[in-house]
Design a protein around this motif. Structure first.
Motif, PDB file in Angstrom:
ATOM      1  N   THR A  36      -7.672  27.175   4.262  1.00  0.00           N
ATOM      2  CA  THR A  36      -7.603  28.193   3.206  1.00  0.00           C
ATOM      3  C   THR A  36      -8.871  28.205   2.367  1.00  0.00           C
ATOM      4  OG1 THR A  36      -5.197  27.936   3.109  1.00  0.00           O
ATOM      5  CG2 THR A  36      -6.287  28.992   1.224  1.00  0.00           C
ATOM      6  N   ILE A  39     -11.758  29.789   4.383  1.00  0.00           N
ATOM      7  CA  ILE A  39     -11.622  31.248   4.466  1.00  0.00           C
ATOM      8  C   ILE A  39     -11.937  31.903   3.121  1.00  0.00           C
ATOM      9  CG2 ILE A  39      -9.982  33.131   4.873  1.00  0.00           C
ATOM     10  CD1 ILE A  39      -8.531  31.299   6.863  1.00  0.00           C
ATOM     11  N   ALA A  40     -11.443  31.311   2.012  1.00  0.00           N
ATOM     12  CA  ALA A  40     -11.719  31.871   0.685  1.00  0.00           C
ATOM     13  C   ALA A  40     -13.212  31.823   0.371  1.00  0.00           C
ATOM     14  CB  ALA A  40     -10.927  31.113  -0.378  1.00  0.00           C
ATOM     15  N   ALA A  43     -14.948  34.558   2.454  1.00  0.00           N
ATOM     16  CA  ALA A  43     -14.642  35.893   1.933  1.00  0.00           C
ATOM     17  C   ALA A  43     -15.385  36.162   0.626  1.00  0.00           C
ATOM     18  CB  ALA A  43     -13.133  36.017   1.716  1.00  0.00           C
ATOM     19  N   SER A  44     -15.476  35.163  -0.256  1.00  0.00           N
ATOM     20  CA  SER A  44     -16.176  35.344  -1.521  1.00  0.00           C
ATOM     21  C   SER A  44     -17.656  35.630  -1.298  1.00  0.00           C
ATOM     22  CB  SER A  44     -16.003  34.092  -2.393  1.00  0.00           C
ATOM     23  OG  SER A  44     -16.724  34.215  -3.599  1.00  0.00           O
ATOM     24  N   LEU A  73      -9.087  39.013  -4.356  1.00  0.00           N
ATOM     25  CA  LEU A  73      -9.004  38.753  -2.914  1.00  0.00           C
ATOM     26  C   LEU A  73      -9.024  37.254  -2.623  1.00  0.00           C
ATOM     27  CD1 LEU A  73      -8.942  39.807  -0.030  1.00  0.00           C
ATOM     28  CD2 LEU A  73     -11.452  39.946  -0.102  1.00  0.00           C
ATOM     29  N   VAL A  74      -9.905  36.523  -3.325  1.00  0.00           N
ATOM     30  CA  VAL A  74      -9.932  35.067  -3.163  1.00  0.00           C
ATOM     31  C   VAL A  74      -8.601  34.460  -3.602  1.00  0.00           C
ATOM     32  CG1 VAL A  74     -11.061  32.952  -3.929  1.00  0.00           C
ATOM     33  CG2 VAL A  74     -12.440  34.976  -3.403  1.00  0.00           C
ATOM     34  N   PHE A  76      -5.746  35.967  -3.493  1.00  0.00           N
ATOM     35  CA  PHE A  76      -4.763  36.342  -2.475  1.00  0.00           C
ATOM     36  C   PHE A  76      -4.810  35.381  -1.276  1.00  0.00           C
ATOM     37  CE2 PHE A  76      -3.668  38.857   1.327  1.00  0.00           C
ATOM     38  CZ  PHE A  76      -2.376  39.219   0.999  1.00  0.00           C
ATOM     39  N   ILE A  77      -6.007  34.980  -0.880  1.00  0.00           N
ATOM     40  CA  ILE A  77      -6.139  34.024   0.237  1.00  0.00           C
ATOM     41  C   ILE A  77      -5.550  32.683  -0.148  1.00  0.00           C
ATOM     42  CG2 ILE A  77      -7.815  32.776   1.652  1.00  0.00           C
ATOM     43  CD1 ILE A  77      -9.633  35.237   1.438  1.00  0.00           C
ATOM     44  N   TRP A  78      -5.855  32.207  -1.349  1.00  0.00           N
ATOM     45  CA  TRP A  78      -5.281  30.938  -1.789  1.00  0.00           C
ATOM     46  C   TRP A  78      -3.770  31.032  -1.957  1.00  0.00           C
ATOM     47  CZ3 TRP A  78      -6.998  26.259  -1.621  1.00  0.00           C
ATOM     48  CH2 TRP A  78      -8.371  26.008  -1.620  1.00  0.00           C
ATOM     49  N   HIS A  80      -1.724  32.748  -0.062  1.00  0.00           N
ATOM     50  CA  HIS A  80      -1.156  32.549   1.269  1.00  0.00           C
ATOM     51  C   HIS A  80      -1.308  31.094   1.730  1.00  0.00           C
ATOM     52  CE1 HIS A  80      -0.766  36.890   1.586  1.00  0.00           C
ATOM     53  NE2 HIS A  80      -0.075  36.696   2.710  1.00  0.00           N
ATOM     54  N   GLY A  81      -2.427  30.466   1.377  1.00  0.00           N
ATOM     55  CA  GLY A  81      -2.594  29.067   1.746  1.00  0.00           C
ATOM     56  C   GLY A  81      -1.547  28.178   1.105  1.00  0.00           C
TER      57      GLY A  81
END
Length: 413
Positions: A36, A39-40, A43-44, A73-74, A76-78, A80-81
């Protein structure tokens, strides 16, 4: 898909019998958090790179969208993680705390959407009111009012959606709000009056942030710093903050000098009565000077006339308007105009008058210099000598006959 990958990894570790169940859960949770984070991070950096790239374009809204969406968005990724890490923990544990992972994910998703929308509204507000980014920037007060309404609508919608997600009936909540709103309205009528007063200010726009306002009805004067939904903050000229409830502006008259088109010079200048023969030439020269002055607006009313015979002066009225509305520059122009008027008066041999009094005496009481000398002995204050040789003052004004002694002798001395 991620759940299937985690299940395969767990079965593979369990097949070899290398670790206990607790260790397998810890390893899977650690791997989930690490993936996670990677990916974050990627994406950042991708969004930051796109921001730098689109910053060179003339389109302002792609920059606003990317800047508003990067941190949500960051998050949102965290989100889901964390959700998948909780799912791994739920797989190895029967604790009830992990049973609400799905609801927490939905609430978190609503929170991320609200965060992104609020950030987008903020960026749009900055762009619309920026004189650098917009050729014709919009009024800050109006844009700020609209953005506040949009924020309130988004937050209220999000709260109702969260309540629906948690199992509450929205219809019941709305019904309770309708009944409770009546009680709240009676208990907080002043608060509601200030709220609607702020709404009227945003709607009518009698002033905006940065304007200099004053009220002839109240002791209110200063520069508007902030217009809230309950209070308006005004910075007085002695640099003290003044907090005025918005409901006050619905009942008082407000003057907005910041929107004046010109500043006025209105002076009455007096010259001496002895200079009445120069009055016409002085008035004509002053009028010509104002008409040729670079900072005087000749399209506005310009009056220079002999006004009246005053008690000690002959008054000239000077009435004109400057082109500038700036307070400091206006006083510099006014100083220049008054000095030039003074020079014109002096050039005609006249003088600016000041209050004087002339005393007229009847001819019978006028005393010439020769008579004053002849009568001086009778009014003398020369001290006389007493029997012991000491000098005593003599009071003037007492009649004596020729040959009298005493005080008359003393006066003779």
């Amino acid at each position: 898909m991620i759940g299937q990958i985690l299940q395969v990894m767990n079965d593979w570790i369990e097949h070899f019998g290398l670790l206990s169940e607790g260790w397998r859960a810890a390893i899977l949770i650690f791997l989930t958090a690490m993936v996670t984070g990677v990916i974050a991070y990627i994406a950042s950096h991708i969004i930051a790179m796109l921001e730098r790239k689109f910053a060179d374009t003339r389109n302002l809204w792609d920059d606003a969208l990317l800047h508003a969406a990067r941190r949500p968005l960051v998050a949102f990724i965290w989100l889901h993680g964390v959700y998948w890490a909780a799912e791994v923990a739920n797989h190895f544990s029967d604790a009830e705390i992990f049973q609400g992972n799905g609801i927490l994910l939905q609430i978190g998703f609503i929170w991320v959407i609200v965060w992104a929308l609020l950030g987008m509204i903020k960026e749009v507000e900055k762009n619309l009111t920026s004189p650098i980014k917009m050729a014709k920037p919009m009024d800050y007060t109006t844009v700020n009012a609209i953005s506040k309404l949009l924020r309130a609508a988004i937050i209220i919608t999000a709260v109702l959606t969260v309540l629906q997600t948690l199992g509450f009936s929205i219809s019941g909540v709305l019904a309770f709000g309708g009944v409770g709103g009546i009680a709240v309205g009676f208990a907080a009528k002043d608060l509601l009056a200030n709220f609607f007063g702020g709404f009227i200010i945003h709607l009518d726009r009698p002033f905006k942030v940065g304007d200099w306002i004053r009220s002839p009805d109240r002791d209110i004067e200063g520069t508007v710093e902030h217009i809230g939904w309950r209070l308006t903050t005004i910075r007085t000229f002695d640099k003290r903050p003044l907090y005025v409830p918005n409901a006050t502006f619905t009942t008082i008259a407000v003057e907005n000098p910041s929107r004046m088109s010109n500043r006025r010079i209105y002076e009455n200048i007096g010259i001496r009565y002895a200079d009445v023969h120069s009055m016409r030439r002085i008035v004509d020269d002053v009028r010509a000077m104002l008409e040729q002055h670079d900072e005087i607006d000749t399209d506005q009313t310009l009056i220079v006339n002999f006004l009246k015979f005053n008690a000690s002066t002959l008054d000239i009225m000077v009435y004109t308007f400057t082109k500038t509305t700036q307070w400091v520059k206006y006083h510099g122009i006014k100083e220049d105009v008054l000095l030039k008027i003074s020079d014109i008066i002096e050039s005609h041999g006249a003088e600016v008058a000041f209050p004087t009094h002339t005393v007229h005496l009847p001819d019978g009481v006028r005393v010439s210099s020769s008579e004053a000398v002849e009568e001086a002995p009778e009014q003398s204050l020369v001290p006389a000598a007493d029997s012991k040789g000491r000098k005593v003052p003599v009071r003037p004004g007492r009649d004596t006959r020729a040959g009298d002694e005493g005080e008359s002798a003393g006066e003779g001395e």
